[in-house]
Each structure stands twice: as C-alpha cells, then as structure tokens.
Scaffold this active site. Structure first.
Site, PDB file in Angstrom:
ATOM      1  N   HIS A 216       2.980 -17.048  13.834  1.00 20.83           N
ATOM      2  CA  HIS A 216       3.815 -15.887  14.140  1.00 20.83           C
ATOM      3  C   HIS A 216       4.836 -15.624  13.036  1.00 20.83           C
ATOM      4  O   HIS A 216       5.027 -16.430  12.118  1.00 20.83           O
ATOM      5  CB  HIS A 216       4.529 -16.093  15.479  1.00 20.83           C
ATOM      6  N   CYS A 232       4.924 -24.391  16.452  1.00 22.47           N
ATOM      7  CA  CYS A 232       4.177 -23.241  15.952  1.00 22.47           C
ATOM      8  C   CYS A 232       4.302 -23.135  14.431  1.00 22.47           C
ATOM      9  O   CYS A 232       5.129 -23.792  13.806  1.00 22.47           O
ATOM     10  CB  CYS A 232       4.679 -21.960  16.609  1.00 22.47           C
TER      11      CYS A 232
END
Length: 256
Positions: A216, A232
């Site tokens: 992301h 992440c």
C-alpha cells in the site's frame, strides 16, 4: 468486485548503450587509408578553421554494429522531480515528496532483473527494502519500500486478489489492543491523505485466503527503507499509484 486496470506495456525504445565497440579490420584499414589521403593530397576544412573533414563514403569506411540497449525506457520512469511532484488524484491533493531526502536507490527506477521470476511477478526483498515488478525482456521496475518490524513480517508466495483506490483502513483487534486510541477506527477509517493505507492498496491472498498483509501507499515518505510497519509493505504514494496502474488481478507475489 472490480479488477485492477491493466497498465500499458512500457515502451522499450532506448536506454544505456554499451560502449565496448569493436571496429572491424576493414574500418581500421580504411581509416589508415584516409590518413594517407590527408597527408598526400590535403583535404577541405570547416569554414571556421576546425578539424579537417574527410569526404569519404560509408561504403569505404564501414559501419559500427548496432548495440542492444541494456535498460528499457518508460515514460513514467523519469526525473525524480517529475515522479515525486505534487499531483491531484480522485480529488485528493497528494503533496510533493522531498526526494533529495530519500536515498537514490529507494527512488523508482528501471534495473536489470535478477529475481529469476516471470514477467508480472511482484518480488519484495525484505533485506534490501526493495520491491521489484518484473518486466518482459530482462528488466524490472524497482521501488523502495518500508517493511514490518521484527515479529510482524510475512514471507512466502501468494497473489494479488484485488486492489482499492484510496481504501478504507480498519485496524485489526490485536492492533487496537496494542494502541487503544485506534478504537475510533474500528468501523474503518475513510480513505484520505492521513489514512495509513495511502492512495492505493493491493490485497495479498494465499491459497484463496486473506493473509491480512497489503502492499500500500503511505503519506510517511520518510519511512521508506525502514522496518517500522505492522507487517505490510509500504511505498511512497506516488510510487503505489504507479505500481497499481501496472498490475492486474492475480499477479503473483513473492515476499522473501
């Protein structure tokens, strides 16, 4: 469920040129003959008194063989001042990134692919803090990334199941336990400039199940190259917008 847009195949029309050229014997001999003509009969010079100009035909001098470019060219891989300039996306004004404060190796660029993976594969190298999108022809687009802290990292083979533009972020219960102040977002934080998922998110699934990990964007450009997330893989917002435009549903992902 909306599939990601399939990005256009980057043009491959130039790049760094190998300068290790080998002149043919014919070209060398022709050059020697030209010097003999110069000393015996003289030659014309440019009107401004520059170097002598020999009036020789290409069929006499021979030709230099064309060399294959080592690296491809892509219109979206350009100067850092252009790639990381401010932009407006879906109504959000993404600020410019002070790229001079980011190490050059972490800026978006095309490199020779060393992953050995098939074109279209996303390879995240945790130790390097790099993400590679493998291209046809032996190249890869490389992006600097931030990764998870020790104890929060995931590795393995999976695929991109789907993606979202300006996604909603919902902290998992275990994160709310660690950071009670996040309880206000247990129903989801709307997409926006302060959203931890940034401008885009790619959702990683393994064997049809959500791993909980994402690739992301992030407004925190200074975190690129660091290990500080909850697992992440984060990119600069301008970089995740670029990556998102190039991938489609089911792209393979290798995190190593």
């Amino acid at each position: 469920m909306r599939e990601l847009p399939q990005g256009p195949t980057p043009p491959r029309n130039g790049g760094a040129i190998d300068t290790d050229l080998h002149l043919s014997r014919r070209a060398v001999l022709s050059g020697a003959g030209a010097l003999a003509l110069l000393s015996a009969a003289g030659c014309s010079t440019s009107g401004d008194g520059g170097m002598p100009v020999l009036d020789l035909d290409n069929t006499v001098t021979g030709s230099v063989p064309q060399m294959r470019p080592a690296i491809s060219v892509d219109k979206n891989i350009t100067g850092a001042d252009v790639m990381y300039a401010a932009l407006t996306d879906n109504g959000f004004n993404v600020p410019e990134v002070p790229y001079l404060k980011i190490k050059p190796e972490f800026r978006r660029q095309i490199v020779v692919d060393t992953t050995g993976e098939a074109p279209g594969t996303i390879v995240v190298h945790l130790k390097e803090r790099m993400l590679y999108l493998v291209q046809p022809g032996g190249d890869a687009i490389r992006y600097g990334v931030g990764i998870g802290k020790d104890g929060f990292r995931w590795s393995g083979r999976a695929n991109i199941q789907y993606g979202r533009e300006w996604p909603t972020w919902t902290p998992p219960p275990e994160m709310i336990q660690r950071k009670p102040e996040l309880v206000k977002w247990q129903g989801g934080q709307p997409g926006g400039l302060t959203n931890p998922l940034g401008a885009r998110a790619l959702y990683i699934y393994q064997d049809g199940k959500d791993t909980g990990y994402r690739i992301h964007g992030s407004p925190e450009w200074w975190s690129i190259g660091q290990a500080m997330s909850s697992g992440c893989v984060r990119l600069i917002n301008q970089d995740i917008i670029d990556l998102y435009s190039r991938v489609s549903k089911k792209n393979p992902v290798v995190v190593m």
